[in-house]
Enzyme design. Structure first.
Site, PDB file in Angstrom:
ATOM      1  N   HIS A 154      -2.845   0.627   8.566  1.00 58.16           N
ATOM      2  CA  HIS A 154      -1.474   1.131   8.400  1.00 58.16           C
ATOM      3  C   HIS A 154      -1.414   2.303   7.558  1.00 58.16           C
ATOM      4  O   HIS A 154      -0.889   3.454   7.873  1.00 58.16           O
ATOM      5  CB  HIS A 154      -0.585  -0.096   7.726  1.00 58.16           C
ATOM      6  CG  HIS A 154       0.712   0.454   7.505  1.00 58.16           C
ATOM      7  ND1 HIS A 154       1.983  -0.026   8.121  1.00 58.16           N
ATOM      8  CD2 HIS A 154       1.310   1.146   6.461  1.00 58.16           C
ATOM      9  CE1 HIS A 154       3.207   0.474   7.657  1.00 58.16           C
ATOM     10  NE2 HIS A 154       2.628   1.304   6.671  1.00 58.16           N
ATOM     11  N   GLU A 155      -2.202   2.212   6.163  1.00 57.78           N
ATOM     12  CA  GLU A 155      -2.084   3.242   5.300  1.00 57.78           C
ATOM     13  C   GLU A 155      -3.031   4.579   5.824  1.00 57.78           C
ATOM     14  O   GLU A 155      -2.457   5.732   5.614  1.00 57.78           O
ATOM     15  CB  GLU A 155      -2.827   2.877   4.010  1.00 57.78           C
ATOM     16  CG  GLU A 155      -1.857   1.585   3.286  1.00 57.78           C
ATOM     17  CD  GLU A 155      -0.540   2.089   3.229  1.00 57.78           C
ATOM     18  OE1 GLU A 155      -0.090   3.299   2.941  1.00 57.78           O
ATOM     19  OE2 GLU A 155       0.120   0.913   3.244  1.00 57.78           O
TER      20      GLU A 155
ATOM     21  N   GLN B 105       3.388  10.025   1.351  1.00 56.24           N
ATOM     22  CA  GLN B 105       4.536   9.335   1.342  1.00 56.24           C
ATOM     23  C   GLN B 105       5.346   9.630  -0.025  1.00 56.24           C
ATOM     24  O   GLN B 105       6.534   9.553  -0.104  1.00 56.24           O
ATOM     25  CB  GLN B 105       4.628   7.853   1.390  1.00 56.24           C
ATOM     26  CG  GLN B 105       4.285   7.103   2.494  1.00 56.24           C
ATOM     27  CD  GLN B 105       4.055   5.726   2.505  1.00 56.24           C
ATOM     28  OE1 GLN B 105       3.205   5.022   2.286  1.00 56.24           O
ATOM     29  NE2 GLN B 105       5.098   5.045   2.925  1.00 56.24           N
TER      30      GLN B 105
ATOM     31  N   HIS C 208      -1.019   6.793   8.264  1.00 61.14           N
ATOM     32  CA  HIS C 208      -0.112   7.680   7.308  1.00 61.14           C
ATOM     33  C   HIS C 208      -0.705   9.259   7.034  1.00 61.14           C
ATOM     34  O   HIS C 208       0.023  10.266   7.203  1.00 61.14           O
ATOM     35  CB  HIS C 208       0.272   7.312   5.963  1.00 61.14           C
ATOM     36  CG  HIS C 208       1.612   6.414   5.979  1.00 61.14           C
ATOM     37  ND1 HIS C 208       2.755   6.711   6.357  1.00 61.14           N
ATOM     38  CD2 HIS C 208       1.623   5.169   5.623  1.00 61.14           C
ATOM     39  CE1 HIS C 208       3.575   5.752   6.243  1.00 61.14           C
ATOM     40  NE2 HIS C 208       2.894   4.669   5.801  1.00 61.14           N
TER      41      HIS C 208
ATOM     42  N   CYS D 211       7.420  -0.694   6.030  1.00 63.39           N
ATOM     43  CA  CYS D 211       6.912   0.463   5.415  1.00 63.39           C
ATOM     44  C   CYS D 211       7.898   0.913   4.406  1.00 63.39           C
ATOM     45  O   CYS D 211       9.172   0.914   4.666  1.00 63.39           O
ATOM     46  CB  CYS D 211       6.561   1.381   6.565  1.00 63.39           C
ATOM     47  SG  CYS D 211       5.923   3.052   5.804  1.00 63.39           S
ATOM     48  N   LEU D 212       7.300   1.461   3.250  1.00 64.57           N
ATOM     49  CA  LEU D 212       8.376   1.791   2.364  1.00 64.57           C
ATOM     50  C   LEU D 212       9.151   3.039   2.720  1.00 64.57           C
ATOM     51  O   LEU D 212      10.245   3.616   2.177  1.00 64.57           O
ATOM     52  CB  LEU D 212       7.450   2.288   0.983  1.00 64.57           C
ATOM     53  CG  LEU D 212       7.029   1.100   0.439  1.00 64.57           C
ATOM     54  CD1 LEU D 212       6.317   1.433  -0.924  1.00 64.57           C
ATOM     55  CD2 LEU D 212       7.967  -0.101   0.038  1.00 64.57           C
TER      56      LEU D 212
ATOM     57  N   GLY E  46       0.867  -1.220   0.091  1.00 64.53           N
ATOM     58  CA  GLY E  46      -0.029  -0.008   0.219  1.00 64.53           C
ATOM     59  C   GLY E  46       0.822   1.196   0.017  1.00 64.53           C
ATOM     60  O   GLY E  46       2.030   1.066   0.282  1.00 64.53           O
TER      61      GLY E  46
HETATM   62 NI    NI Z   1       3.751   2.766   5.332  1.00 62.69          NI
END
Ligand code: NI
Length: 174
Positions: free
Chosen positions: A142-143, A52, A146, A100-101, A47
């Site tokens: 999680h997303e 981000q 953000h 997480c990216l 995701g």
């Molecule tokens: Ni993330």
């Protein structure tokens, strides 16, 4: 469409609450979504949230199918979710590993609600209301975090279970 740089933990945009989307007809919105899918695919993400890539708006995407970063995860349908809300369907929380990216190379054990209902809008402004559990529910939580300036390490209860993938799961490197 383009692969965009992903901001890393510590960048102030990742600590902000993102602004709601108000104009679903703005062509910039579809362009951001296209860039997000390109970026997520290039990095094998499950995701991605708009902040981000430096866009502080209430927009997340997710999709899981045969992902090498999450080889045992169940599939999650391709979703564009705008202005989301999450309601837990019970108090039950479960621990599982997340990455997480914006925190490359690391994993942490994070408690999340096992079952949720989430609402929001798709790219056309059509309302969505979906019930999800387990990995699907985890990805959404999680997303959406953000969008409120929260990264998963802030959810970890025991920091012994936060570390580098290569040290936590050395067998996976074979
Ligand atoms: Ni993330």
């Amino acid at each position: 469409m383009a692969v965009r740089p992903v901001l890393k933990m510590g960048h102030p945009i990742l600590q902000q609450t993102a602004a709601p989307v108000t104009d679903f007809d703005d062509p910039k919105l579809a362009a951001i979504v296209g860039d997000m899918f390109d970026t997520m695919a290039a990095l094998n993400g499950a995701g991605l949230a708009a902040p981000q890539i430096g866009e502080s708006i209430q927009l997340v995407i997710f999709q899981v199918a045969n992902n090498p970063r999450y080889p045992t995860a169940e599939a999650v349908p391709k979703t564009i979710l705008i202005n989301p809300t999450i309601t837990p369907l019970s108090d039950t929380q479960v621990d599982d590993w997340e990455g997480c990216l914006s925190i490359p190379g690391m994993r942490g054990l994070v408690p999340r609600y096992q079952s949720i209902r989430y609402t929001g809008y798709d790219l056309n402004g059509t309302p969505l209301a979906i019930e999800a559990s387990d990995f699907h529910a985890r990805v959404v939580q999680h997303e959406v975090d953000h969008l409120f300036g929260i990264l998963y390490p802030q959810r970890i209860k025991d920091l012994r279970y936060f570390g580098f993938e290569s040290e936590l799961f050395p067998a996976d490197l074979s």
